[in-house]
Write an enzyme that holds these catalytic residues in place. Structure first.
Site, PDB file in Angstrom:
ATOM      1  N   LEU A 187      -2.549   3.078 -64.052  1.00  0.00           N
ATOM      2  CA  LEU A 187      -2.948   4.073 -65.052  1.00  0.00           C
ATOM      3  C   LEU A 187      -2.222   3.900 -66.382  1.00  0.00           C
ATOM      4  O   LEU A 187      -1.059   3.500 -66.429  1.00  0.00           O
ATOM      5  CB  LEU A 187      -2.672   5.477 -64.497  1.00  0.00           C
ATOM      6  CG  LEU A 187      -3.422   5.823 -63.203  1.00  0.00           C
ATOM      7  CD1 LEU A 187      -3.048   7.247 -62.758  1.00  0.00           C
ATOM      8  CD2 LEU A 187      -4.932   5.687 -63.362  1.00  0.00           C
ATOM      9  N   GLU A 228      -2.591   5.591 -70.789  1.00  0.00           N
ATOM     10  CA  GLU A 228      -2.983   6.806 -71.522  1.00  0.00           C
ATOM     11  C   GLU A 228      -4.486   6.955 -71.694  1.00  0.00           C
ATOM     12  O   GLU A 228      -4.974   8.058 -71.917  1.00  0.00           O
ATOM     13  CB  GLU A 228      -2.284   6.851 -72.885  1.00  0.00           C
ATOM     14  CG  GLU A 228      -0.824   7.233 -72.758  1.00  0.00           C
ATOM     15  CD  GLU A 228      -0.042   6.958 -74.028  1.00  0.00           C
ATOM     16  OE1 GLU A 228      -0.636   7.028 -75.128  1.00  0.00           O
ATOM     17  OE2 GLU A 228       1.157   6.655 -73.916  1.00  0.00           O
ATOM     18  N   GLY A 229      -5.228   5.845 -71.602  1.00  0.00           N
ATOM     19  CA  GLY A 229      -6.686   5.943 -71.646  1.00  0.00           C
ATOM     20  C   GLY A 229      -7.191   6.760 -70.460  1.00  0.00           C
ATOM     21  O   GLY A 229      -7.939   7.729 -70.622  1.00  0.00           O
ATOM     22  N   HIS A 230      -6.743   6.382 -69.269  1.00  0.00           N
ATOM     23  CA  HIS A 230      -7.116   7.140 -68.065  1.00  0.00           C
ATOM     24  C   HIS A 230      -6.678   8.606 -68.191  1.00  0.00           C
ATOM     25  O   HIS A 230      -7.402   9.521 -67.810  1.00  0.00           O
ATOM     26  CB  HIS A 230      -6.430   6.555 -66.825  1.00  0.00           C
ATOM     27  CG  HIS A 230      -6.785   5.124 -66.524  1.00  0.00           C
ATOM     28  ND1 HIS A 230      -5.866   4.108 -66.559  1.00  0.00           N
ATOM     29  CD2 HIS A 230      -7.959   4.548 -66.162  1.00  0.00           C
ATOM     30  CE1 HIS A 230      -6.442   2.969 -66.225  1.00  0.00           C
ATOM     31  NE2 HIS A 230      -7.720   3.196 -65.982  1.00  0.00           N
ATOM     32  N   VAL A 280      -8.726   5.157 -76.176  1.00  0.00           N
ATOM     33  CA  VAL A 280      -7.335   5.357 -76.575  1.00  0.00           C
ATOM     34  C   VAL A 280      -6.729   3.981 -76.860  1.00  0.00           C
ATOM     35  O   VAL A 280      -6.933   3.036 -76.089  1.00  0.00           O
ATOM     36  CB  VAL A 280      -6.536   6.075 -75.456  1.00  0.00           C
ATOM     37  CG1 VAL A 280      -5.074   6.222 -75.838  1.00  0.00           C
ATOM     38  CG2 VAL A 280      -7.157   7.438 -75.169  1.00  0.00           C
ATOM     39  N   LYS A 294      -6.122   0.325 -75.038  1.00  0.00           N
ATOM     40  CA  LYS A 294      -5.306   0.353 -73.817  1.00  0.00           C
ATOM     41  C   LYS A 294      -6.149  -0.147 -72.655  1.00  0.00           C
ATOM     42  O   LYS A 294      -7.324   0.209 -72.533  1.00  0.00           O
ATOM     43  CB  LYS A 294      -4.831   1.770 -73.532  1.00  0.00           C
ATOM     44  CG  LYS A 294      -3.925   2.283 -74.620  1.00  0.00           C
ATOM     45  CD  LYS A 294      -2.815   3.132 -74.071  1.00  0.00           C
ATOM     46  CE  LYS A 294      -1.945   3.615 -75.224  1.00  0.00           C
ATOM     47  NZ  LYS A 294      -0.523   3.596 -74.904  1.00  0.00           N
ATOM     48  N   SER A 295      -5.552  -0.978 -71.835  1.00  0.00           N
ATOM     49  CA  SER A 295      -6.265  -1.542 -70.689  1.00  0.00           C
ATOM     50  C   SER A 295      -5.244  -1.944 -69.633  1.00  0.00           C
ATOM     51  O   SER A 295      -4.153  -2.436 -69.975  1.00  0.00           O
ATOM     52  CB  SER A 295      -7.048  -2.785 -71.131  1.00  0.00           C
ATOM     53  OG  SER A 295      -7.443  -3.537 -69.994  1.00  0.00           O
ATOM     54  N   ARG A 318      -5.447  -4.423 -67.923  1.00  0.00           N
ATOM     55  CA  ARG A 318      -5.329  -5.891 -67.980  1.00  0.00           C
ATOM     56  C   ARG A 318      -4.400  -6.365 -69.092  1.00  0.00           C
ATOM     57  O   ARG A 318      -4.040  -7.546 -69.106  1.00  0.00           O
ATOM     58  CB  ARG A 318      -6.714  -6.524 -68.159  1.00  0.00           C
ATOM     59  CG  ARG A 318      -7.588  -6.428 -66.901  1.00  0.00           C
ATOM     60  CD  ARG A 318      -8.867  -7.227 -67.070  1.00  0.00           C
ATOM     61  NE  ARG A 318      -9.594  -7.387 -65.817  1.00  0.00           N
ATOM     62  CZ  ARG A 318     -10.645  -6.651 -65.440  1.00  0.00           C
ATOM     63  NH1 ARG A 318     -11.098  -5.686 -66.233  1.00  0.00           N
ATOM     64  NH2 ARG A 318     -11.243  -6.873 -64.291  1.00  0.00           N
TER      65      ARG A 318
HETATM   66  P1  AMP Z   1     -10.694   1.327 -65.157  1.00  0.00           P
HETATM   67  O1  AMP Z   1      -9.565   1.807 -64.320  1.00  0.00           O
HETATM   68  O2  AMP Z   1     -10.301   0.276 -66.144  1.00  0.00           O
HETATM   69  O3  AMP Z   1     -11.921   0.986 -64.345  1.00  0.00           O
HETATM   70  O4  AMP Z   1     -11.122   2.569 -66.063  1.00  0.00           O
HETATM   71  C1  AMP Z   1     -11.410   3.818 -65.507  1.00  0.00           C
HETATM   72  C2  AMP Z   1     -11.992   4.702 -66.578  1.00  0.00           C
HETATM   73  O5  AMP Z   1     -11.068   4.823 -67.657  1.00  0.00           O
HETATM   74  C3  AMP Z   1     -13.293   4.133 -67.181  1.00  0.00           C
HETATM   75  O6  AMP Z   1     -14.186   5.214 -67.439  1.00  0.00           O
HETATM   76  C4  AMP Z   1     -12.813   3.503 -68.456  1.00  0.00           C
HETATM   77  O7  AMP Z   1     -13.801   3.422 -69.455  1.00  0.00           O
HETATM   78  C5  AMP Z   1     -11.712   4.467 -68.865  1.00  0.00           C
HETATM   79  N1  AMP Z   1     -10.782   3.803 -69.776  1.00  0.00           N
HETATM   80  C6  AMP Z   1     -10.151   2.609 -69.590  1.00  0.00           C
HETATM   81  N2  AMP Z   1      -9.406   2.302 -70.672  1.00  0.00           N
HETATM   82  C7  AMP Z   1      -9.578   3.307 -71.554  1.00  0.00           C
HETATM   83  C8  AMP Z   1      -9.089   3.565 -72.875  1.00  0.00           C
HETATM   84  N3  AMP Z   1      -8.263   2.726 -73.495  1.00  0.00           N
HETATM   85  N4  AMP Z   1      -9.478   4.708 -73.488  1.00  0.00           N
HETATM   86  C9  AMP Z   1     -10.314   5.578 -72.866  1.00  0.00           C
HETATM   87  N5  AMP Z   1     -10.818   5.391 -71.634  1.00  0.00           N
HETATM   88  C10 AMP Z   1     -10.462   4.271 -70.993  1.00  0.00           C
END
Ligand code: AMP
Length: 289
Positions: free
Chosen positions: A40, A42-44, A183, A191-192, A194
Site C-alpha cells: 500500500l 498513499e494512492g491506495h 496521487v 505513486k505505484s 512498482r
Molecule cells: P493496485 O494495488 O495497483 O492494483 O491498485 C489498487 C487501486 O488503487 C486501483 O483502483 C488503482 O487505480 C488505485 N491506485 C493505484 N495507484 C494509485 C495512485 N497513485 N493514485 C490513486 N489511485 C491509485
C-alpha cells in the site's frame, strides 16, 4: 458517517468475510469497497479516505491476482508486505481487510472467462493480452463476495476504470463506481507499488513521464495532430530517461476510441519500460465544445 470506531478485522476466507458483512448489513450499515494488490501507498489510502467519507464500513481486499498477469510478467516479483499493509490499513481506517489465498479465490483452474470489449484492445490491453479478462474475473468475484454499495478505483489505472464502468453498465451490477484522482510524489511521479523496482537513477528520471504528458496536454489544447502529439511525448520521455516506450496514445475517454473534434474528454496515456519494471501514467484532458 463511520461514526463508530471499530478495530480492523483481518479475514482470509469468503465465509468469514461474509459473516462480518451480514452482521453489519443487519445494522443497516453501508459498505464501501477498495480492491487492491497491496504494498500500500498513499494512492491506495486516498481511495480508503474517500470510501470512509461515504460509507459506514470500508472493506479493502489485498490479492495479487494471478489471472491478470501474463506469462513472463511480474506476478512473482510483484512487491508484497502483508504486515506493513495491515498496519497502514488500520491507520487509514479500513474496517475489514480481506486477504484471500489463491486457493480461496481460484479453487479450480480454468472455468469461465470474461471477454471485455473493444476498450480492452487499446493501451495496456494491446501490450498485455488477456490482462483485462483477468481483471474482470477477479473484480466480478470480489463484487459478488463483498456486494459493496460503492467501489473505489483510481484514475491512475484509467483504462481499467473505464472498462469496469462499462462492465457495471452492461451487466447491471449493483455497485456504484467512484473515480479517485491519481496521487503523486512531490516530483510528479504517480505513486505505484512498482516504483520500488526502479533503480536510483531511474527513480530520478521517472518524473519525466508526467512532465511529458503535461507537455502533450498543452499540444492537445494547441490543436496538434494526434500523431504529432504522441511522437513528441515519446521523444520527451526517451530523450530524458533510460526508459523505453511501450506505448503513448491519445484516445477519447472513457470510450477509448479514436479522439476527434466531438470528444468531450481525451486521455493521453503511456507505458514506459525501465530495467526491472514497467510504469503507466495518464492525463485526462477536457475539450471545449
Ligand atoms: P493496485 O494495488 O495497483 O492494483 O491498485 C489498487 C487501486 O488503487 C486501483 O483502483 C488503482 O487505480 C488505485 N491506485 C493505484 N495507484 C494509485 C495512485 N497513485 N493514485 C490513486 N489511485 C491509485
Amino acid at each position: 458517517m463511520a461514526n463508530e470506531v471499530t478495530a480492523l478485522s483481518i479475514v482470509h476466507t469468503i465465509q468469514d468475510l461474509q459473516q462480518l458483512l451480514t452482521e453489519r448489513r443487519q445494522q443497516g450499515l453501508s459498505v464501501g469497497f477498495v480492491p487492491t494488490m497491496g504494498f500500500l501507498h498513499e494512492g491506495h489510502l486516498s481511495l480508503v479516505e474517500q470510501a470512509r467519507q461515504q460509507n459506514d464500513v470500508v472493506v479493502m481486499s489485498i490479492f495479487v491476482n494471478p489471472a491478470q498477469f501474463g506469462p513472463g510478467e511480474d506476478f512473482e516479483a510483484y512487491p508484497r508486505d502483508i504486515e506493513r499493509d495491515a498496519r497502514l490499513a488500520t491507520e487509514a481506517g479500513v474496517t475489514i481487510l480481506f486477504m484471500p489465498t489463491r486457493e480461496e479465490m481460484y479453487p479450480q483452474e480454468g472455468g469461465i472467462r470474461i471477454l471485455p470489449g473493444p476498450q480492452a484492445a487499446e493501451l495496456c490491453g494491446a501490450s498485455r493480452p488477456g490482462h483485462f479478462d483477468g481483471v474482470l474475473k477477479v473484480v466480478l468475484k470480489l463484487f459478488n463476495i463483498v456486494d459493496p454499495d460503492r467501489s473505489y478505483f483510481g484514475l491512475k489505472d484509467a483504462q481499467q476504470l473505464a472498462i469496469i464502468e462499462t462492465f457495471i453498465r452492461d451487466f447491471n451490477l449493483r455497485t456504484k463506481i467512484v473515480r479517485v484522482p491519481t496521487v503523486r510524489e512531490q516530483d510528479g511521479l504517480a505513486k505505484s507499488s512498482r516504483n520500488v523496482h526502479l533503480t536510483e537513477a531511474e527513480r530520478k528520471e521517472a518524473p519525466v513521464i508526467q512532465q511529458a504528458l503535461q507537455l502533450g496536454a498543452g499540444l492537445v489544447v494547441e490543436g496538434l495532430s494526434v500523431n504529432d502529439i504522441e511522437q513528441q511525448v515519446a521523444d520527451a520521455i526517451v530523450t530524458n530517461s533510460s526508459g523505453s516506450i511501450d506505448y503513448v496514445s491519445l484516445l477519447a475517454y472513457p470510450e477509448l476510441t479514436q479522439a476527434d473534434a466531438t470528444s468531450k474528454e481525451v486521455i493521453l496515456a503511456c507505458a514506459v519500460k525501465f530495467s526491472k519494471t514497467r510504469l503507466i501514467d495518464n492525463i485526462i484532458i477536457p475539450l471545449k465544445g
